[in-house]
Design a protein around this motif. Structure first.
Motif, short mmCIF file in Angstrom:
data_model
loop_
_atom_site.label_atom_id
_atom_site.label_comp_id
_atom_site.label_asym_id
_atom_site.label_seq_id
_atom_site.Cartn_x
_atom_site.Cartn_y
_atom_site.Cartn_z
N ARG A 30 2.73 7.68 5.67
CA ARG A 30 3.57 7.95 4.50
C ARG A 30 4.96 8.32 5.00
O ARG A 30 5.15 9.39 5.58
N TYR A 31 5.93 7.44 4.78
CA TYR A 31 7.26 7.71 5.34
C TYR A 31 8.35 6.91 4.61
O TYR A 31 8.06 6.02 3.80
N TRP A 32 9.60 7.25 4.92
CA TRP A 32 10.76 6.53 4.40
C TRP A 32 11.10 5.39 5.36
O TRP A 32 11.38 5.62 6.53
N ARG A 63 13.00 3.18 1.20
CA ARG A 63 11.81 3.09 0.35
C ARG A 63 10.74 4.03 0.90
O ARG A 63 10.39 3.96 2.08
N PHE A 64 10.20 4.89 0.03
CA PHE A 64 9.12 5.78 0.41
C PHE A 64 7.80 5.13 0.02
O PHE A 64 7.60 4.76 -1.14
N ALA A 65 6.90 4.98 0.98
CA ALA A 65 5.61 4.33 0.70
C ALA A 65 4.66 4.57 1.86
O ALA A 65 5.04 5.07 2.92
N GLY A 105 9.46 5.29 -4.47
CA GLY A 105 8.10 4.77 -4.42
C GLY A 105 7.29 5.03 -5.68
O GLY A 105 7.82 5.38 -6.74
N THR A 106 5.99 4.86 -5.55
CA THR A 106 5.07 4.96 -6.68
C THR A 106 4.22 6.23 -6.58
O THR A 106 4.13 6.85 -5.53
N THR A 107 3.57 6.56 -7.68
CA THR A 107 2.70 7.73 -7.69
C THR A 107 1.51 7.53 -6.74
O THR A 107 0.97 8.49 -6.20
N ALA A 108 1.10 6.27 -6.55
CA ALA A 108 -0.02 5.99 -5.65
C ALA A 108 0.31 6.37 -4.20
O ALA A 108 -0.58 6.73 -3.43
#
Length: 204
Positions: A30-32, A63-65, A105-108
């Motif tokens: 989980r990172y930018w 993008r954070f994901a 990013g998304t809540t997921a």
């Protein structure tokens, strides 16, 4: 071969098919991720934001994901051309304008208990030799870095954590196909039928 042995072999085949059908969960981080705009498309940056020095008129994205690696990383979403981001910002002598896209990013993909802010764009007006990190700091504080200078948070998001392991949103190898599941079902039916037929013959 006896009917009982046939039933056992068929049941073993069902187990094997089910094992193949269940894909392994992909593990990511989980990172930018950091991106540079090349014409009408995004390219994954080959250096970090603290060393990249974009030219005047550039567009940079974050993008954070949750991603396995750079090949799997999610790109910033939405409009990303310089005109739409910096068109309303006048040029300043001795400065440069850098368009920035920050996609939270998304809540997921969000850390537990946190909710991603809405995607935003901003036009940073900075010194001509400024890095992307400096441009980002001008419009999206607070930024947070770890001891290795890894960008952990933009505009305070996420509140904690930095590049930790997390289950990726997808799975490696994809899910089981309809044909595979149907085949397993047929084998299961045959196995059950053979088993009961063997029992009837034994008890006759």
């Amino acid at each position: 071969m006896t009917a009982v042995r046939r039933a056992v072999l068929l049941l073993m085949a069902v187990v094997a098919l089910c094992a193949v059908a269940v894909p392994a969960q992909a593990v990511g981080y989980r990172y930018w991720s950091f991106w540079e705009r090349d014409g009408s498309r995004w390219t994954y940056a080959t250096q970090g934001p603290s060393t990249a020095r974009p030219a005047d008129g550039s567009v940079e994205g974050f993008r954070f994901a949750v991603s396995e690696d750079s090949a799997d990383a999610s790109q910033p979403r939405g409009t990303a051309d310089f005109g739409s981001i910096c068109g309303g910002t006048d040029a300043v002598a001795g400065k440069k304008r850098v368009g920035l896209v920050v996609d939270f990013g998304t809540t997921a993909d969000a850390p537990s208990g946190e909710r991603p802010p809405a995607r935003r764009t901003a036009c940073a007006v900075v010194a001509t030799d400024a890095t992307t990190a400096e441009a980002l700091a001008a419009v999206a504080k607070p930024l947070r870095y770890d001891a290795n200078a890894l960008l952990c948070a933009i505009a305070g998001y996420p509140e904690k954590g930095c590049g930790e392991k997390a289950a990726a949103s997808g799975t490696s190898g994809g899910g089981p196909s309809v044909g595979l599941l149907a085949g397993a079902g047929v084998v299961a039916v045959l196995a059950v039928g053979a088993f009961w037929q063997a029992r009837r013959r034994k008890n006759a």
